[in-house]
Design a protein around this motif. Structure first.
Motif, PDB file in Angstrom:
ATOM      1  N   LEU A  63       0.838  -1.199   0.000  1.00 10.23           N
ATOM      2  CA  LEU A  63       0.000   0.000   0.000  1.00 10.23           C
ATOM      3  C   LEU A  63       0.872   1.247   0.000  1.00 10.23           C
ATOM      4  O   LEU A  63       0.623   2.186  -0.764  1.00 10.23           O
ATOM      5  CB  LEU A  63      -0.946   0.013   1.199  1.00 10.23           C
ATOM      6  CG  LEU A  63      -1.793   1.285   1.345  1.00 10.23           C
ATOM      7  CD1 LEU A  63      -2.657   1.530   0.118  1.00 10.23           C
ATOM      8  CD2 LEU A  63      -2.644   1.239   2.595  1.00 10.23           C
ATOM      9  N   ASN A  64       1.878   1.267   0.829  1.00 12.78           N
ATOM     10  CA  ASN A  64       2.758   2.432   0.896  1.00 12.78           C
ATOM     11  C   ASN A  64       3.400   2.714  -0.467  1.00 12.78           C
ATOM     12  O   ASN A  64       3.394   3.849  -0.944  1.00 12.78           O
ATOM     13  CB  ASN A  64       3.831   2.212   1.968  1.00 12.78           C
ATOM     14  CG  ASN A  64       4.646   3.454   2.212  1.00 12.78           C
ATOM     15  OD1 ASN A  64       4.115   4.497   2.563  1.00 12.78           O
ATOM     16  ND2 ASN A  64       5.946   3.341   2.009  1.00 12.78           N
ATOM     17  N   GLU A  65       3.940   1.689  -1.092  1.00 13.51           N
ATOM     18  CA  GLU A  65       4.604   1.870  -2.393  1.00 13.51           C
ATOM     19  C   GLU A  65       3.628   2.328  -3.470  1.00 13.51           C
ATOM     20  O   GLU A  65       3.948   3.208  -4.272  1.00 13.51           O
ATOM     21  CB  GLU A  65       5.275   0.569  -2.819  1.00 13.51           C
ATOM     22  CG  GLU A  65       6.496   0.231  -1.987  1.00 13.51           C
ATOM     23  CD  GLU A  65       7.097  -1.130  -2.293  1.00 13.51           C
ATOM     24  OE1 GLU A  65       6.493  -1.910  -3.071  1.00 13.51           O
ATOM     25  OE2 GLU A  65       8.175  -1.426  -1.734  1.00 13.51           O
ATOM     26  N   GLN A  66       2.442   1.734  -3.508  1.00 12.75           N
ATOM     27  CA  GLN A  66       1.473   2.090  -4.540  1.00 12.75           C
ATOM     28  C   GLN A  66       0.879   3.470  -4.291  1.00 12.75           C
ATOM     29  O   GLN A  66       0.613   4.219  -5.230  1.00 12.75           O
ATOM     30  CB  GLN A  66       0.394   1.007  -4.632  1.00 12.75           C
ATOM     31  CG  GLN A  66       0.985  -0.292  -5.161  1.00 12.75           C
ATOM     32  CD  GLN A  66       0.069  -1.477  -5.007  1.00 12.75           C
ATOM     33  OE1 GLN A  66      -1.131  -1.368  -5.219  1.00 12.75           O
ATOM     34  NE2 GLN A  66       0.628  -2.615  -4.636  1.00 12.75           N
ATOM     35  N   TRP A  67       0.663   3.818  -3.029  1.00 11.14           N
ATOM     36  CA  TRP A  67       0.179   5.152  -2.662  1.00 11.14           C
ATOM     37  C   TRP A  67       1.146   6.206  -3.208  1.00 11.14           C
ATOM     38  O   TRP A  67       0.748   7.157  -3.871  1.00 11.14           O
ATOM     39  CB  TRP A  67       0.094   5.221  -1.138  1.00 11.14           C
ATOM     40  CG  TRP A  67      -0.467   6.473  -0.552  1.00 11.14           C
ATOM     41  CD1 TRP A  67       0.201   7.643  -0.338  1.00 11.14           C
ATOM     42  CD2 TRP A  67      -1.798   6.676  -0.069  1.00 11.14           C
ATOM     43  NE1 TRP A  67      -0.628   8.556   0.259  1.00 11.14           N
ATOM     44  CE2 TRP A  67      -1.854   7.997   0.429  1.00 11.14           C
ATOM     45  CE3 TRP A  67      -2.930   5.881   0.000  1.00 11.14           C
ATOM     46  CZ2 TRP A  67      -3.015   8.519   1.000  1.00 11.14           C
ATOM     47  CZ3 TRP A  67      -4.085   6.414   0.563  1.00 11.14           C
ATOM     48  CH2 TRP A  67      -4.123   7.706   1.038  1.00 11.14           C
ATOM     49  N   LEU A  68       2.427   5.997  -2.919  1.00  7.09           N
ATOM     50  CA  LEU A  68       3.450   6.933  -3.389  1.00  7.09           C
ATOM     51  C   LEU A  68       3.590   6.888  -4.906  1.00  7.09           C
ATOM     52  O   LEU A  68       3.851   7.911  -5.541  1.00  7.09           O
ATOM     53  CB  LEU A  68       4.788   6.630  -2.719  1.00  7.09           C
ATOM     54  CG  LEU A  68       4.820   6.780  -1.194  1.00  7.09           C
ATOM     55  CD1 LEU A  68       6.157   6.332  -0.638  1.00  7.09           C
ATOM     56  CD2 LEU A  68       4.471   8.187  -0.767  1.00  7.09           C
ATOM     57  N   GLY A  69       3.418   5.697  -5.491  1.00  6.41           N
ATOM     58  CA  GLY A  69       3.503   5.540  -6.938  1.00  6.41           C
ATOM     59  C   GLY A  69       2.450   6.347  -7.684  1.00  6.41           C
ATOM     60  O   GLY A  69       2.678   6.793  -8.808  1.00  6.41           O
ATOM     61  N   PHE A  70       1.290   6.538  -7.062  1.00  5.87           N
ATOM     62  CA  PHE A  70       0.241   7.375  -7.650  1.00  5.87           C
ATOM     63  C   PHE A  70       0.550   8.852  -7.488  1.00  5.87           C
ATOM     64  O   PHE A  70      -0.117   9.701  -8.056  1.00  5.87           O
ATOM     65  CB  PHE A  70      -1.117   7.090  -6.993  1.00  5.87           C
ATOM     66  CG  PHE A  70      -1.876   5.943  -7.587  1.00  5.87           C
ATOM     67  CD1 PHE A  70      -2.400   6.013  -8.869  1.00  5.87           C
ATOM     68  CD2 PHE A  70      -2.090   4.781  -6.856  1.00  5.87           C
ATOM     69  CE1 PHE A  70      -3.126   4.964  -9.411  1.00  5.87           C
ATOM     70  CE2 PHE A  70      -2.808   3.722  -7.384  1.00  5.87           C
ATOM     71  CZ  PHE A  70      -3.326   3.813  -8.663  1.00  5.87           C
ATOM     72  N   GLY A  71       1.563   9.163  -6.686  1.00 11.29           N
ATOM     73  CA  GLY A  71       1.915  10.559  -6.458  1.00 11.29           C
ATOM     74  C   GLY A  71       1.178  11.176  -5.285  1.00 11.29           C
ATOM     75  O   GLY A  71       1.228  12.391  -5.094  1.00 11.29           O
ATOM     76  N   ALA A  72       0.505  10.358  -4.496  1.00 17.78           N
ATOM     77  CA  ALA A  72      -0.201  10.874  -3.323  1.00 17.78           C
ATOM     78  C   ALA A  72       0.815  11.201  -2.235  1.00 17.78           C
ATOM     79  O   ALA A  72       1.866  10.579  -2.132  1.00 17.78           O
ATOM     80  CB  ALA A  72      -1.212   9.853  -2.823  1.00 17.78           C
ATOM     81  N   SER A  73       0.479  12.154  -1.412  1.00 18.75           N
ATOM     82  CA  SER A  73       1.379  12.607  -0.360  1.00 18.75           C
ATOM     83  C   SER A  73       1.522  11.554   0.729  1.00 18.75           C
ATOM     84  O   SER A  73       0.524  11.030   1.227  1.00 18.75           O
ATOM     85  CB  SER A  73       0.831  13.890   0.262  1.00 18.75           C
ATOM     86  OG  SER A  73       1.560  14.213   1.425  1.00 18.75           O
ATOM     87  N   PRO A  74       2.753  11.257   1.119  1.00 18.58           N
ATOM     88  CA  PRO A  74       2.949  10.305   2.218  1.00 18.58           C
ATOM     89  C   PRO A  74       2.381  10.832   3.532  1.00 18.58           C
ATOM     90  O   PRO A  74       2.030  10.059   4.412  1.00 18.58           O
ATOM     91  CB  PRO A  74       4.466  10.141   2.291  1.00 18.58           C
ATOM     92  CG  PRO A  74       5.030  11.329   1.600  1.00 18.58           C
ATOM     93  CD  PRO A  74       4.008  11.771   0.598  1.00 18.58           C
ATOM     94  N   ASP A  75       2.248  12.154   3.661  1.00 20.04           N
ATOM     95  CA  ASP A  75       1.692  12.742   4.873  1.00 20.04           C
ATOM     96  C   ASP A  75       0.240  12.329   5.101  1.00 20.04           C
ATOM     97  O   ASP A  75      -0.226  12.300   6.232  1.00 20.04           O
ATOM     98  CB  ASP A  75       1.764  14.271   4.825  1.00 20.04           C
ATOM     99  CG  ASP A  75       3.195  14.775   4.815  1.00 20.04           C
ATOM    100  OD1 ASP A  75       4.091  14.029   5.247  1.00 20.04           O
ATOM    101  OD2 ASP A  75       3.409  15.912   4.360  1.00 20.04           O
ATOM    102  N   GLU A  76      -0.468  12.034   4.031  1.00 19.24           N
ATOM    103  CA  GLU A  76      -1.876  11.659   4.163  1.00 19.24           C
ATOM    104  C   GLU A  76      -2.054  10.191   4.496  1.00 19.24           C
ATOM    105  O   GLU A  76      -3.148   9.753   4.830  1.00 19.24           O
ATOM    106  CB  GLU A  76      -2.641  12.046   2.903  1.00 19.24           C
ATOM    107  CG  GLU A  76      -2.696  13.554   2.768  1.00 19.24           C
ATOM    108  CD  GLU A  76      -3.379  14.031   1.521  1.00 19.24           C
ATOM    109  OE1 GLU A  76      -3.338  13.320   0.500  1.00 19.24           O
ATOM    110  OE2 GLU A  76      -3.949  15.128   1.571  1.00 19.24           O
TER     111      GLU A  76
END
Length: 98
Positions: free
Chosen positions: A78-91
């Protein structure tokens, strides 16, 4: 539904957050709007764009409502794919009430 369920809901996210998971996820989240919610993300293997949008919307909605939305045990996938979409890690980290 018990009073404890309303006060401390924990939603276990499914392994596959794809288009089929989107409507059930949205419905379950909206059931608890106005309450602090914990999202157990330990079993997530795949994140699709629509579920990402629902989760990002939930982060903003819960913050606007002054409630905590907490991501617990975020899986590596989830962490990798979240970041892969360009979403902010802060969220993706615990969101305290505004």
């Amino acid at each position: 539904m018990t009073q404890d369920t309303i006060l401390d809901p924990v939603i276990t996210l499914p392994a596959i957050l794809d288009i089929r998971a989107a409507e059930p996820l949205k419905s379950e989240l909206m059931q608890y709007r106005g309450h602090a919610v914990t999202l157990d993300a330990s079993g997530v293997e795949r994140l699709g764009g629509l579920c990402l949008q629902i989760l990002l919307s939930a982060v903003k909605t819960w913050k606007a409502d002054g409630q905590a939305l907490i991501f617990l045990n975020v899986s590596k996938a989830l962490n990798e794919q979240w970041l892969g979409f360009g979403a902010s890690p802060d969220e993706l980290v615990a969101q305290d009430a505004a």
